[in-house]
Enzyme design. Structure first.
Site, PDB file in Angstrom:
ATOM      1  N   ASP A   1      50.693  29.692  25.028  1.00 58.83           N
ATOM      2  CA  ASP A   1      52.120  29.551  24.792  1.00 58.83           C
ATOM      3  C   ASP A   1      52.389  30.123  23.401  1.00 58.83           C
ATOM      4  OD1 ASP A   1      54.492  26.948  25.711  1.00 58.83           O
ATOM      5  OD2 ASP A   1      54.783  28.963  24.915  1.00 58.83           O
TER       6      ASP A   1
HETATM    7  C1  GLC Z   1      58.222  28.729  24.789  1.00 55.73           C
HETATM    8  C2  GLC Z   1      57.891  27.796  25.936  1.00 55.73           C
HETATM    9  C3  GLC Z   1      57.313  28.494  27.137  1.00 55.73           C
HETATM   10  C4  GLC Z   1      57.924  29.877  27.252  1.00 55.73           C
HETATM   11  C5  GLC Z   1      57.425  30.678  26.071  1.00 55.73           C
HETATM   12  C6  GLC Z   1      57.983  32.108  26.067  1.00 55.73           C
HETATM   13  O1  GLC Z   1      57.905  28.135  23.564  1.00 55.73           O
HETATM   14  O2  GLC Z   1      57.065  26.676  25.650  1.00 55.73           O
HETATM   15  O3  GLC Z   1      57.595  27.678  28.290  1.00 55.73           O
HETATM   16  O4  GLC Z   1      57.533  30.495  28.470  1.00 55.73           O
HETATM   17  O5  GLC Z   1      57.709  30.048  24.816  1.00 55.73           O
HETATM   18  O6  GLC Z   1      59.355  32.083  25.879  1.00 55.73           O
END
Ligand code: GLC
Length: 733
Positions: free
Chosen positions: A264
């Site tokens: 993430d």
């Molecule tokens: C965010 C979220 C994740 C998302 C990613 C990209 O922090 O936790 O669910 O897909 O970043 O945007």
């Protein structure tokens, strides 16, 4: 490209090129007209990083992405195409209800259809991978991302996970035209933060992890999900992105996942903040060893892996393994033959928000609504002219949820828009501001238009009172504004904003015939409304066709059929509350509180339980007929009920089957959902609904941590809610 050529490509790549494939940047770095001022600007990315990155996220549009691809491939030494990824969570431009709402449909086919349309629209806009489905099981309404989950039940979440992956990818191994790759997230157990506080610690037992939280991820992987995303949290003290047991042990070996694992956002680097490594170099070593292939938006991999390899701390084999998985995904998407995949500006223009998609969204949306109360006040009779529509959500078009960054107000149908298509004279009043200080200033810091001064608020209330006093019925549209649920939106008080509750009290004081249409991204504490309103329809964050679907339901063209996939707590003090709880050694028997598991000041039961939802029809469900009263562990038996629509209008009902294991080697839940069948019956129509009970419904994780079934007494419950007492007892021998 065939595997031999792909292998030859890998072998021919330089180490810099290989490490570049393991980096993901935002599209901001590829838009000439953009000056990077936000956090990305401080990450320290170099031109070399930008020229060699393997994927970008957060940019959409056929022409834009084709241009980025052309310019990038020209510079890439082997002209390897970029992967384009984005958070298309509940629709691209035709926005569907938030996933928690879709979870209340109790209809996996419906959820699959929404994913198919999302894939078609976003593929035409150039997308390759969506960071969806989010399949985190949720028990805590304080956590803002419950809106993104499909709910509290592991079995139901697994059904939806499979349906969404198949909707996005199709059921073939090759992700074809109009399809996109799915990235299931957040592995693992991100939905269980202590205190419901965002990004907080997760401490759960191995058994709870495996029985409650892992099944939905496994269902997505079994359905062929191309990617998995790590979660931010520590799981029993180890951050997921560095958790080798979780990633290589459970995900790759046990679940047999051989796709791409992406961190993430900044989750690899955040291992430093977690305090388990001292710097990004150590974080990179731990994460690549754990099997994480892509570093989202930090320089941990890009600026340290080469050095780690030279110092022989990390084997180049780990990098090759990660690059191979990324190249294989690009190959599965056909990007070496066609780096644009489905990007097509003309197609994009034709299908985005087209009538067919809007019509499908309108039907899907209505089936996610949950009717919690109806004292003969709904549906509104067309001829009952004196209905007033009051509340800050009546004219609100920002009803597409936190993650719908491509949803547009002027493409979204509000309640007022839908009513004005039906009637010439629609009585509406805002009644109150959307927000006030009770929700915390962060929610409206840049949206003063959502608040009001004391004088403005007073005037709004008086106007609403006057209108309410002069009509038969009031429809009050209340609830959370879209930015009150979502990432980093944990709330310690899960209430409707005070200003809106004041409106409810003032309107109810002059007119008791109140129907509340509740907009929300989470279960809320609605005790006051539950006692006083005559009708309550939960519409969640309903998306592009929300207004049409609400009007269709209020006026009876649609008969609501949703069932809660997450319990509405009696109060936040009850949280976490969920239907499949353990019995305890002193289960509460109402009226015999004494020394039993209970509170002094509130009941144990939620305000509205999992599986609950009313209809404009009434249904009777007969006692259960079992094909046998004994069943062998490896055998199966049939459980049947007769369902009759005893109401005066056609309606759907989600018939639910629960199993209780009376005695086992470890404590077992009071009951567990094991099957659903959603059927539609005409007024007066009766249908036999058959279920097959087999070993898969009886298994649990025994003391040795293996799945097992203990012979003994079991109960099967079949009904229209998790509280059904329609029970039959059988023995497993
Ligand atoms: C965010 C979220 C994740 C998302 C990613 C990209 O922090 O936790 O669910 O897909 O970043 O945007």
């Amino acid at each position: 490209m065939n595997v031999e050529k792909l292998k030859a490509l890998l072998d021919d790549m330089s180490l810099d090129e290989k490490i570049g494939q393991l980096l993901q940047l935002t599209g901001l770095f590829f838009q000439k007209d953009v000056v990077i001022t936000g956090p990305e600007g401080k990450c320290g990315f170099t031109d070399n990083d930008i020229n060699l990155t393997g994927s970008i996220l957060g940019t959409m549009g056929a022409e834009k992405l084709k241009k980025i691809q052309d310019e990038y491939q020209e510079k890439q030494p082997h002209h390897i195409p970029l992967l384009f990824m984005c958070d298309i969570i509940n629709g691209y431009r035709t926005v569907f209800p938030i996933p928690l709402a879709q979870g209340c449909s109790f209809d996996p086919d419906l959820v699959c259809r929404a994913a198919q349309i999302s894939a078609k629209e976003s593929a035409a806009a150039g997308l390759h991978v969506t960071f969806s489905p989010m399949v985190d099981l949720v028990h805590d309404a304080r956590w803002g991302r419950v809106m993104e989950s499909t709910g509290e039940d592991p079995w139901l979440n697994s059904l939806y996970a499979k349906a969404i992956v198949e909707g996005y990818q199709g059921d073939s191994d090759h992700i074809g035209h109009g399809k996109i790759a799915a990235c299931v997230k957040h592995f693992a157990a991100y939905g269980a933060p202590i205190g419901g506080r965002e990004y907080n610690t997760v401490e759960i037992s191995e058994r709870t992890l495996r029985e409650e939280y892992l099944p939905s991820y496994k269902a997505a992987v079994d359905a062929g999900a191309a990617m998995v995303m790590t979660s931010f949290n520590t799981l029993n003290r180890t951050p997921s992105s560095g958790n080798k047991k979780l990633m290589r042990g459970i995900l790759r070996e046990e679940m047999n996942f051989d796709g791409v694992l992406i961190s993430d956002w900044a989750a690899i680097e955040e291992m430093v903040q977690h305090g388990v490594v001292e710097n990004r170099e150590q974080a990179a070593a731990v994460a690549i060893d754990a099997g994480v292939d892509i570093d989202m938006c930090t320089t941990s991999y890009a600026h340290n892996l080469k050095n780690l390899i030279e110092k022989k701390i990390v084997s180049v084999d780990l990098v090759n393994e990660a690059v191979w998985r990324i190249l294989t995904l690009k190959n599965k998407l056909g990007l070496f033959e066609n780096p644009y995949k489905d990007a097509d500006a003309a197609e994009e223009k034709n299908i985005i928000l087209c009538e067919a998609h809007r019509n499908e969204a309108r039907k899907i949306t209505a089936d996610t609504f949950v009717l919690l109360k109806n004292e003969n006040i709904l549906p509104l009779a067309e001829n009952k002219s004196s209905v007033a529509f009051i509340g800050p959500h009546i004219e609100n078009r920002e009803i597409y949820g936190f993650w719908s960054m491509y949803g547009e107000k002027d493409q979204t149908v509000s309640i007022a828009d839908a009513l004005r298509e039906r009637f010439t004279d629609v009585k509406v009043a805002k009644g109150s501001p959307m927000l006030d200080a009770s929700v915390g200033a962060r929610v409206y810091a840049d949206r003063k238009d959502l608040t009001a001064t004391e004088e403005e608020t007073k005037a709004l209330l008086e106007e609403a009172e006057t209108l309410a006093a002069n009509v038969d019925t009031v429809v009050l549209a209340l609830g959370e504004y879209r930015a009150m649920s979502g990432e980093c939106k944990s709330r310690a008080n899960i209430c409707i904003p005070d200003c809106q509750m004041e409106l409810f009290r003032r309107v109810h004081a002059v007119n008791p015939n109140v129907v509340v249409v509740l907009f929300t991204g989470r279960p809320l504490d609605i005790r006051d409304i539950s006692q006083k309103a005559k009708g309550i329809l939960v519409v969640w964050q309903p998306g592009t066709e929300g207004g049409h679907a609400i009007a269709d339901t209020l006026y009876g063209e649609v008969n609501p059929s949703g069932k809660l996939s997450m319990s509405f707590p009696y109060s936040v003090g009850q949280v976490p509350v969920f239907y499949n709880e353990m019995r305890t050694g002193r289960p509460l028997k109402v009226g015999e509180e004494g020394y039993t598991s209970c509170y002094l000041d509130i009941p144990n039961t939620p305000l509205y339980p999992f599986g609950f939802g009313l209809s404009y029809s009434d249904f009777s469900i007969s006692p259960i007929t079992l094909s046998e009263d004994k069943m062998r562990v490896s055998g199966e038996m049939k459980a049947s009920v007769n369902v009759k629509n005893t109401g005066s209008r056609k309606g759907k009902i989600a018939v639910q089957l629960y199993i209780k294991d009376h005695y086992a080697a470890v404590a077992r839940p009071v009951r567990e959902l094991k099957s659903i069948k959603k059927i539609e019956l005409d007024a007066g129509e009766e249908q036999t609904v058959d279920f097959v009970i087999d070993r898969s419904m009886l298994e649990y994780i025994g003391p040795d941590m293996n799945y097992t079934v203990d012979p003994g007494v079991f109960s099967v419950y079949i009904g229209d809610c998790s509280t059904t007492e329609n029970e039959a007892v059988f023995e497993v021998v």
